[in-house]
Design a protein around this motif. Structure first.
Motif, PDB file in Angstrom:
ATOM      1  N   ALA A 340      84.452  82.947  70.798  1.00  0.00           N
ATOM      2  CA  ALA A 340      83.059  83.088  70.352  1.00  0.00           C
ATOM      3  C   ALA A 340      82.258  83.964  71.309  1.00  0.00           C
ATOM      4  O   ALA A 340      81.484  84.830  70.884  1.00  0.00           O
ATOM      5  N   ASP A 344      80.583  87.489  70.460  1.00  0.00           N
ATOM      6  CA  ASP A 344      79.164  87.674  70.763  1.00  0.00           C
ATOM      7  C   ASP A 344      78.954  88.982  71.529  1.00  0.00           C
ATOM      8  O   ASP A 344      78.052  89.775  71.221  1.00  0.00           O
ATOM      9  N   ALA A 359      80.435  85.109  65.353  1.00  0.00           N
ATOM     10  CA  ALA A 359      80.425  84.387  66.627  1.00  0.00           C
ATOM     11  C   ALA A 359      79.721  83.043  66.482  1.00  0.00           C
ATOM     12  O   ALA A 359      80.169  82.031  67.037  1.00  0.00           O
ATOM     13  N   THR A 362      82.081  80.663  65.068  1.00  0.00           N
ATOM     14  CA  THR A 362      83.123  80.271  66.017  1.00  0.00           C
ATOM     15  C   THR A 362      82.577  79.286  67.042  1.00  0.00           C
ATOM     16  O   THR A 362      83.290  78.376  67.480  1.00  0.00           O
ATOM     17  N   TYR A 363      81.324  79.457  67.450  1.00  0.00           N
ATOM     18  CA  TYR A 363      80.707  78.474  68.355  1.00  0.00           C
ATOM     19  C   TYR A 363      80.748  77.087  67.722  1.00  0.00           C
ATOM     20  O   TYR A 363      81.068  76.091  68.384  1.00  0.00           O
ATOM     21  N   THR A 380      78.321  75.263  74.183  1.00  0.00           N
ATOM     22  CA  THR A 380      78.622  75.943  72.923  1.00  0.00           C
ATOM     23  C   THR A 380      77.474  75.830  71.934  1.00  0.00           C
ATOM     24  O   THR A 380      77.062  76.822  71.327  1.00  0.00           O
ATOM     25  N   ARG A 384      74.969  78.666  70.464  1.00  0.00           N
ATOM     26  CA  ARG A 384      74.837  78.838  69.011  1.00  0.00           C
ATOM     27  C   ARG A 384      73.365  78.841  68.593  1.00  0.00           C
ATOM     28  O   ARG A 384      72.930  79.680  67.796  1.00  0.00           O
TER      29      ARG A 384
END
Length: 716
Positions: A340, A344, A359, A362-363, A380, A384
């Protein structure tokens, strides 16, 4: 003895060799005798020529077909150039093996180079000896004897300690996965509301004094600035005997090209940069977050290798490396978190909203995997939420922060961030409840105090807001040293008749938030000429001023035609700037956009202005009629930006009782005349006449702004 041969004549004439008698009395040829007794001079010379020619042609082949990578060889050997002569030879080997002292000049030169280079090139890899069958050579001996300087890098690997003292180290499914984050139902989310990677401007403000809303930070340059990513706060570890480390994954990253927007995307965590003692205290409190679970510690080397690519800016390679790790270890939260982060970084490099959205997804995946450590979940989800806010997904960010608060209910910093998220969507009541909860648990929390005071002031609870704003600023807590809070505290004190307001304005100026005590706008472009009052000649807009003054009666008549015949008002002013009285406005242009409906009511006035882009194209200003009834007082206030100047054309001006102060200079309007001032300076208005006052307000770009700046500055 064989006769001497002439090789020049040998090619033309063959000479028969003389016979030689051997021990048995048998005659043989000289050549045969030579072969039995050794090489003749002819044979030796011939072989010498053959070998010479082979050497020449071999050299030609090596160069022609580029069989040897000389740059690589020289690069390897130069790493061991100990005597500074530019190559590697026996003398270098002696120095490296300690048999000879290193020259002083070389030592000094290397010391300077080492201090000047922040990140030296990586050490060349050793020769490919896959099976280890090659014998140890001189280079490997020297490498073993003398260690080269280590590679400097800002990446510090994850904590690989094997202890299991963290209270949540072994827990599975630490995050509640019930329900989905709210991301789809967002009818109010638009590009104008976000700081996306395109060059869309920020969201438009409909009010003159945007400081009364929770809006964006001041800008210091006209071009889009880099958005500094907030710092992710870590969970303190219980063990006290382990030295804290700095985790690179949760440090701030620099984002590029976000536009100024009218709504503020705050830092979720700020450093106490302006408080050196507090900064040291903050560093002392920070501990190394645990991002690796027990299994991930066994693959730490692979994770570190991929992470190092990301930290070196090789984001494409980092994405591929982490994708490979995710395929190999699909249940690894740290591998997915690294993926992630790499996505990013790639989104920033590509300026791609689609990649950033990937991204963000994915976070979420990383935070929901089993065996994710609490520190990784926090890092995380905070990341996000930050990126959702960057994309303008304010409600999605709110949902993410709500989940964080559910998982970490004792973390007051997360609750403070949640309060800000409510403010960003205009839900002041929910934000107020959040900050009341924080202050009930942590009464001295300065961040909660300034925001709670801000909300009270927006509710026009002026007296109640002052102690919260003042105490919060005096706390010096991270997130409190903000120009808006100095602005609102001073404004509240002024409205209460307290002259200590200027003490806070002065402090805000000293902290770099205001250009001066008088000029307190927050959306500023540095270097523009700053003076409260201007003449038409100063502005360079002489033609516009002449047009307004020549046609003031036409403008007046159209304005009076649209006034409410019953109340004598336009749309009431709703900016909370009045102490008392009635003040109405009728807008023709807002943020460089024409109000078609309004202009159809006053076509002549709009027609006069069409050919003046410095006014109609001023995205940080307005063009409007303003009517003020007797008994009205407008509090001292400042406009939001130093990028504009404000023209007032007098249309209906009572003989006495109407005046305007800008800084410490008070003036009065005249019918048919234009007053010009910079409304980023403090100004105040009184209407104490016995009839209404009507003026025409025309905002124009500051004359020193370039055409590029006028095109790229975001609207206000």
């Amino acid at each position: 003895m064989a006769p001497r041969k002439n090789f020049r004549n040998q090619a033309k004439k063959e000479v028969k060799p003389a016979a030689v008698v051997n021990k048995n009395g048998v005659k043989v040829e000289a050549s045969v005798a030579a072969s039995s007794g050794g090489f003749s001079g002819t044979k030796i010379f011939t072989w010498f020529m053959v070998l010479a020619l082979l050497g020449v042609w071999s050299s030609v082949a090596v160069v022609w077909f580029d069989l040897v990578d000389y740059d690589n060889v020289i690069g390897k050997l130069s790493a061991y150039d100990a005597d500074g002569d530019g190559d590697f030879d026996v003398e270098d080997a002696k120095v490296l093996l300690g048999l000879k002292e290193r020259p002083v000049s070389v030592s000094l030169r290397e010391a300077k180079e080492e201090s000047a280079v922040k990140e030296p090139d990586a050490v060349p890899p050793p020769d490919d000896d896959v099976d280890g069958s090659q014998n140890t050579d001189v280079e490997s001996e020297i490498q073993a004897a003398v260690s080269l300087p280590p590679i400097l890098d800002d990446f510090i690997p994850d904590d690989s300690r094997d202890d299991a003292t963290h209270p949540y180290e072994d827990e599975n499914d630490a995050i509640d996965t019930k329900g989905e984050l709210v991301e789809k139902a967002q009818p109010q989310q638009t590009l104008e509301e976000s700081k996306q990677y395109n060059n869309q401007p920020g969201s438009p403000e409909t009010k003159e004094t945007v400081q009364l809303r929770y809006n964006a930070e001041a800008e210091s340059v006209p071009e889009p600035e880099a958005d500094v990513e907030p710092e992710v706060e870590s969970v303190p570890e219980p063990e006290a005997d382990v030295e804290p480390e700095v985790e690179a994954d949760v440090e701030p990253e620099v984002e590029s090209v976000p536009e100024l927007e009218a709504k503020f995307v705050p830092e979720l965590k700020e450093n106490a940069e302006d408080h050196p003692k507090d900064q040291l205290k903050e560093k002392a409190k920070k501990k190394k977050p645990k991002l690796l679970n027990k299994f991930e510690k066994t693959i730490k080397t692979e994770i570190d290798a991929a992470e190092k690519l990301r930290k070196k800016g090789k984001v494409e390679e980092a994405v591929r490396a982490f994708e490979t790790l995710v395929l190999q270890y699909p249940q690894s939260p740290r591998c997915r978190y690294g993926k992630a982060l790499a996505e990013d970084g790639l989104a920033e490099k590509m300026l791609s909203n689609d990649m950033l959205q990937k991204a963000i997804g994915t976070y979420k995946e990383a935070s929901e995997l089993p065996n994710a450590t609490p520190d990784l979940i926090k890092a995380t989800l905070k990341k996000r939420a930050e990126r959702q806010q960057f994309l303008g997904r304010m409600r999605g960010a709110l949902a993410t922060l709500e989940k964080l608060v559910q998982i970490f209910p004792e973390d007051m910093a997360l609750k403070n961030d949640l309060g800000v998220a409510h403010l960003l969507i205009g839900d002041n009541n929910s934000a107020k409840r959040v900050y009341e909860e924080v202050l009930a648990t942590a009464p001295s929390d300065g961040f909660a105090k300034v925001h709670y005071g801000f909300i009270l002031k927006s509710e026009n609870k002026i007296a109640e807001s002052i102690p919260f704003l003042r105490d919060g600023l005096e706390s010096g807590d991270p997130g409190t040293d903000d120009g808006r809070f100095y602005f609102h505290l001073g404004d509240a004190l002024q409205r209460m008749g307290d002259d200590s307001a200027y003490k806070w304005y002065e402090r805000g100026h000293q902290r770099g938030h205001f250009a001066s005590v008088w000029q307190r706008s927050l959306y500023n472009v540095d270097g523009l000429k700053a003076q409260p009052w201007w003449t038409p000649k100063d502005t360079g807009y002489m033609d516009l001023v002449k047009t307004l003054e020549r046609n003031w009666r036409i403008i007046r008549d159209e304005a009076q035609s649209v006034m409410d015949k019953t109340t004598g008002l336009f749309v009431p002013e709703e900016e909370n700037l009045r102490e008392k009285g009635e003040w109405g406005q009728f807008t023709l242009w807002q943020q460089g956009k024409k109000a078609g409906e309004s202009c159809r009511s006053v076509p002549k006035t709009c027609g006069l202005l069409e050919r003046y882009p410095e006014a109609t194209g001023c995205k940080r200003g307005q063009i409007k009629f303003s009517v003020m009834q007797p008994g009205t007082h407008v509090w001292p206030h400042t406009g939001p930006t130093n990028c504009r100047l404000r023209m007032h054309l007098g249309l209906v001006i009572p003989k006495t009782g109407c005046k305007i102060r800008c800084t410490n200079d008070t003036r009065a309007w005249e019918e048919g005349k234009v007053l010009i001032f910079d409304d980023s300076f403090e100004h105040e208005v009184w209407q104490d006449a016995d009839s209404y006052r009507l003026i025409f307000i025309v905002d124009v770009w500051h004359p020193e702004l370039t055409q590029y700046q006028r095109q790229t500055l975001s609207p206000i």
